[in-house]
Design an enzyme around this catalytic site. Structure first.
Site, short mmCIF file in Angstrom:
data_model
loop_
_atom_site.label_atom_id
_atom_site.label_comp_id
_atom_site.label_asym_id
_atom_site.label_seq_id
_atom_site.Cartn_x
_atom_site.Cartn_y
_atom_site.Cartn_z
N ASP A 203 0.90 -1.15 0.00
CA ASP A 203 0.00 0.00 0.00
C ASP A 203 0.94 1.20 0.00
O ASP A 203 1.62 1.45 1.00
CB ASP A 203 -0.87 0.00 1.26
CG ASP A 203 -1.79 1.22 1.31
OD1 ASP A 203 -1.57 2.17 0.53
OD2 ASP A 203 -2.73 1.22 2.12
N HIS A 204 1.00 1.90 -1.12
CA HIS A 204 2.05 2.92 -1.26
C HIS A 204 1.96 4.01 -0.19
O HIS A 204 2.91 4.72 0.06
CB HIS A 204 2.03 3.54 -2.67
CG HIS A 204 0.87 4.47 -2.89
ND1 HIS A 204 -0.35 4.03 -3.34
CD2 HIS A 204 0.74 5.79 -2.70
CE1 HIS A 204 -1.17 5.06 -3.42
NE2 HIS A 204 -0.54 6.14 -3.04
N LYS A 208 5.08 6.56 2.29
CA LYS A 208 5.21 8.02 2.41
C LYS A 208 5.94 8.35 3.70
O LYS A 208 5.63 7.81 4.76
CB LYS A 208 3.82 8.67 2.43
CG LYS A 208 3.13 8.65 1.08
CD LYS A 208 1.77 9.31 1.19
CE LYS A 208 1.01 9.23 -0.11
NZ LYS A 208 1.52 10.12 -1.15
N GLU A 242 -9.78 14.13 -1.64
CA GLU A 242 -9.18 14.37 -2.96
C GLU A 242 -10.02 15.40 -3.69
O GLU A 242 -11.25 15.38 -3.59
CB GLU A 242 -9.20 13.08 -3.78
CG GLU A 242 -8.30 12.00 -3.24
CD GLU A 242 -8.45 10.73 -4.07
OE1 GLU A 242 -7.89 10.68 -5.17
OE2 GLU A 242 -9.14 9.82 -3.60
N HIS A 266 -5.84 2.53 2.70
CA HIS A 266 -5.15 3.73 3.22
C HIS A 266 -5.66 4.14 4.59
O HIS A 266 -4.90 4.38 5.51
CB HIS A 266 -5.32 4.92 2.27
CG HIS A 266 -4.82 4.68 0.88
ND1 HIS A 266 -3.86 3.76 0.59
CD2 HIS A 266 -5.15 5.28 -0.29
CE1 HIS A 266 -3.61 3.79 -0.72
NE2 HIS A 266 -4.39 4.69 -1.27
#
Lengths: 515, 334
Positions: A203-204, A208, A242, A266
């Site tokens: 999960d990118h 972060k 977003e 996320h």
């Protein structure tokens, strides 16, 4: 950080521990002609190479259905890197020597021939490029192909390391299943071929810097942890907003929706890092054990509670950033009768000693006024205010906000006297901008995570039980929505969500922050 | 050697200068400048940087380096110019500037104080530094072209001393004086950071179970380059691998290269990192008898002084690997 068996061997006495150079390996990308490879994987590989974090014994093998020769593949990767702003003249030599070790295997994922040829190429690279029989497979393909590729690797003996010193690892992109049942089924298929310690679910968000900074803030400082509990905290608000719509991903988004696309992964990751107990050790299992414990404490909603504690909504036409935008049902690839949610707000209860009685409010949505991810911890008011009501009318409860993106940092809101003859107290914010104190160039999330996977460090990857717990929390919502138990609200694009979400907070005497 | 990268937007937003002043006057001037300029009030300093130079020209040169550094390590910079031999009464001339560095739209205020130190005051530089240190932040003392003696009082004020063996390495006693200082205060050597690509690449050649065993039997190490850096590099390999002096061979060359020959299970392996020409590329290669043989080219970036300094300042504690390399390098000179 921990390493699996294969990486735990003797230490290279010449290596600087801070530099974390990767071991020799072949990086095998399934879906090498696809979007993820172009946008994320190849630029990350190029940056790692330029930063000298990849060893000479490193090779890339692309696998995809598209017919291409090795040279076509190299040329295509070169174009991608240049398009992304990399591969400039100063690194031309680096890239040229690097892509010499790029190979391509064209074929269907369900064809034995594809895997036979892949095996041959891998053996050649071991002999010629010294890649030491180490493999990192990356599934950058649509989720429907995951079982086929995994089965192919298993049947051709590619899923197991060839020796005790070598490794074979697999990185699997989200979404990991589309509900609990399918996630369990995928796990069964994965575990037929790979041990859990070989599996890196990505999960990118976890790559972060600022998400990792939540751990640094909590567990490297003495001043925050004492107030990080029910005694001081009134409630938590997690916002993942977003400003973009679905762009060109309409047909994908129709199948996913905000709950699967954002909340299940996320939001659950940020939530578990915020709620978790201090880990005993800062290694993969130390951290993931605590994250799973935190997720286990999150209430699984009954159908009745889904109705009263969850709001789902879809954006209608509106204005974002001075530009008129379409409503969700007008977007390309979206059904005009779609009931897919683009916004979710929910109230969760956490049943453990630390957080009992502290509600967690989560909201995520598309076409909100701006892109922002933050965790806000609002503190109780003081038990007694020794001021006249007029003197404190501008005073909000204290709050600690962890801003994850953009403008990564921390804001502490507290009361201060307004200068002047009168005694009035007003809320002020003390801001810490991560980028102002550390002007180091931070690695991109994929760059960080790929290097971790090569190093055998699974700390920032999601373990099987974490995925399952997240689906346990999300599944009842999916079921209720499938039964049409919860109405689909509307919100105008460019607003902070539907009125129903405001009412969810107002019912508890609270209100959403304006990030 | 190029000293500075291009294009950093740098505005002086307030300045002051006077002759024959006290440190207190300079401090007040700095405080006034900050108080009268709104942009200067927003300061995110991470250290106090003291630079000791021998002339005003050198002061200008090093300030230019520091300005490029401002965006990465915003700091208060105190430049001490020592032009005379310290005879006669103390005399200070000073200039102060508050400046704003812009990087990517983010503005950072930095402060520059230049003091021309004459007379006896040059032997008490610590007393000039301490009034200007920022609270709770480390003090780095950068000596671009000199090395202090172990007993120099300026070391009292320093958390870290920054030197460059590329510049001073040719002096016969440079490394021994440096070693002596490193026992008292953490030392950062810009050469050590410039050597990082070579160190990374050589280390990278031994990643993985096929190559690591060769490190157990190294029988030849050849390092060529400038005096100072080549000693440091060879000292690093010696100290990490516990190599005897007898296997090490040094030679003079414009660019640094290193070749290591080793054996594992009767097979001979040659591991090399080499910069052949002026192009900023290093070749790293491995050749194993009856085994893999390959080469990698790596770009090493411009050798900007500000970049080396920025890397050096990112690490404030003692670097035991460097200190061991320095000790081993000293052994090579004996």
């Amino acid at each position: 950080m921990s390493f699996d068996q294969s990486a735990a061997g003797d230490v290279n006495p010449l290596a600087d521990p801070e530099d974390r150079p990767a071991p020799p390996a072949v990086f095998v990308i399934f879906g090498a002609s696809g979007d993820l490879t172009s946008r994320k994987l190849m630029p990350a590989i190029e940056r790692l190479a330029v930063r000298r974090l990849l060893p000479p014994g490193f090779a890339v093998v692309g696998v995809a259905r598209t017919e291409m020769t090795d040279d076509d593949f190299r040329e295509r990767m070169q174009e991608l890197v240049e398009k992304g702003g990399g591969g400039g003249p100063e690194v031309r030599h680096v890239w040229e020597s690097f892509v010499g070790a790029f190979r391509y295997v064209a074929g269907d994922y369900d064809s034995a021939d594809t895997f036979d040829r892949l095996k041959k190429v891998l053996d050649e690279l071991d002999r010629e490029r010294g890649t030491a029989e180490n493999r990192l497979y990356y599934l950058a393909t649509p989720p429907s192909t995951f079982p086929t590729v995994i089965k192919g690797l298993n049947e051709h003996g590619l899923s197991r390391p060839t020796s005790e010193q070598a490794f074979a690892r697999i990185v699997i992109e989200k979404p990991y299943g589309h509900d609990l049942q399918s996630a369990l089924e995928l796990d069964r298929i994965v575990h037929e071929a790979f041990d859990e310690r070989q599996v890196y679910r990505i999960d990118h968000y976890l790559g972060k810097e600022t998400v990792q900074n939540v751990l640094a803030l909590r567990f490297a400082n003495a001043i925050f942890e004492p107030v990080w509990n029910r005694r001081y905290v009134d409630h938590l608000q997690i916002t993942v907003a977003e400003s973009l719509g679905v762009e060109h991903r309409g047909s994908f988004y129709e199948q996913a929706g905000a709950l699967r696309d954002i909340v299940q992964n996320h939001v659950m990751q940020v939530l578990s890092m915020t709620l978790m107990e201090p880990p005993v050790t800062f290694d993969a299992d130390g951290i993931r054990d605590e994250k799973v414990k935190a997720l286990k404490a999150v209430e699984v909603l009954t159908p009745e509670k889904v109705k009263s504690q969850v709001v789902r909504a879809q954006y209608a036409r509106g204005w974002v950033g001075g530009e008129e935008v379409l409503g969700y049902r007008e977007e390309e690839g979206v059904s005009p009768h779609s009931t897919t949610e683009t916004y979710v707000a929910m109230k969760l209860k956490v049943d453990n000693w630390r957080w009992a009685g502290v509600p967690v409010y989560v909201r995520t949505g598309k076409r909100l006024p701006k892109r922002v991810t933050e965790v806000a911890m609002q503190f109780h008011r003081v038990p007694h205010l020794p001021f006249h009501l007029k003197q404190v009318e501008d005073l909000e409860p204290d709050a600690l906000v962890l801003r994850i993106q953009p403008d990564e940092g921390i804001t502490l809101r507290f009361g201060a006297k307004v200068p002047g003859q009168a005694f009035r107290v007003r809320s002020v914010s003390m801001d810490f901008f991560y980028g102002a104190a550390f002007m180091e160039e931070t690695p991109d999330a994929y760059e960080r995570l790929l290097l971790d996977a090569l190093m055998g460090d699974a700390t920032l990857f999601i373990r099987s039980d974490e995925v399952q717990r997240a689906w346990h929390i999300v599944d009842p919502l999916l079921q209720s929505w499938e039964n049409d138990d919860v109405a689909l609200a509307k919100y105008e694009a460019g607003t902070w969500g539907p009125t129903e979400a405001d009412e969810l907070m107002e019912a508890d005497g609270r209100r959403w922050r304006r990030p | 050697m190029s000293t500075s990268p291009p294009s950093v937007q740098f505005d002086t937003i307030g300045s002051w200068e006077a002759d024959n002043v006290s440190a207190g006057q300079v401090e007040r001037a700095l405080s006034d400048l900050r108080g009268h300029e709104e942009r200067a009030a927003v300061r995110t300093s991470v250290l106090t940087l003291v630079i000791v130079v021998g002339s005003k020209e050198e002061a200008d040169e090093q300030l230019d380096v520091v300005r490029h550094l401002g965006a990465r390590h915003p700091s208060r910079t105190l430049v001490l110019v020592l032009e005379d031999e310290g005879q006669g009464e103390s005399h200070l001339d000073a200039s102060v500037a508050v400046c704003v560095v812009d990087r990517g739209g983010r503005q950072v205020a930095v402060e520059e104080v230049v003091i021309d130190v004459r007379g006896q005051a040059r032997f008490h530089l610590d007393s000039l530094v301490l009034p200007f240190t920022l609270p709770d932040l480390p003090v780095a003392v950068w000596l671009p072209t000199r090395i202090l003696d172990r007993g120099d009082p300026l070391l009292e004020a320093a958390n870290r001393v920054v030197v460059d063996t590329r510049v001073v390495g040719y002096k016969p006693d440079a490394l021994s004086r440096l070693s002596s200082i490193s026992h008292r205060v953490a030392v950062t050597d810009l050469s050590w950071w410039r050597l990082k690509p070579w160190r990374n690449l050589l280390a990278g050649l031994f990643e993985g179970h096929l190559y690591r065993p060769f490190l157990r039997d190294v029988h030849h190490l050849e390092v060529t380059g400038h005096a100072g850096p080549r000693h440091l590099f060879a000292g690093w390999v010696m100290s990490r691998l516990d190599l005897p002096r007898s296997v090490v061979h040094l030679g003079d060359a414009e660019h640094l290269s290193a070749k290591l020959v080793a054996t594992d299970e009767g097979r001979r392996g040659r591991f090399e990192v080499e910069r052949k020409g002026d192009e900023r590329v290093i070749d790293a290669s491995v050749e194993i008898d009856d085994g893999p043989s390959f080469q990698q080219k790596v770009h090493i970036g411009e050798a900007w002084q500000s970049r080396a300094l920025a890397d050096a300042l990112a690490h404030m504690g003692h670097n035991q690997t460097y200190e061991a390399a320095l000790e081993a390098a000293l052994g090579l000179l004996r």
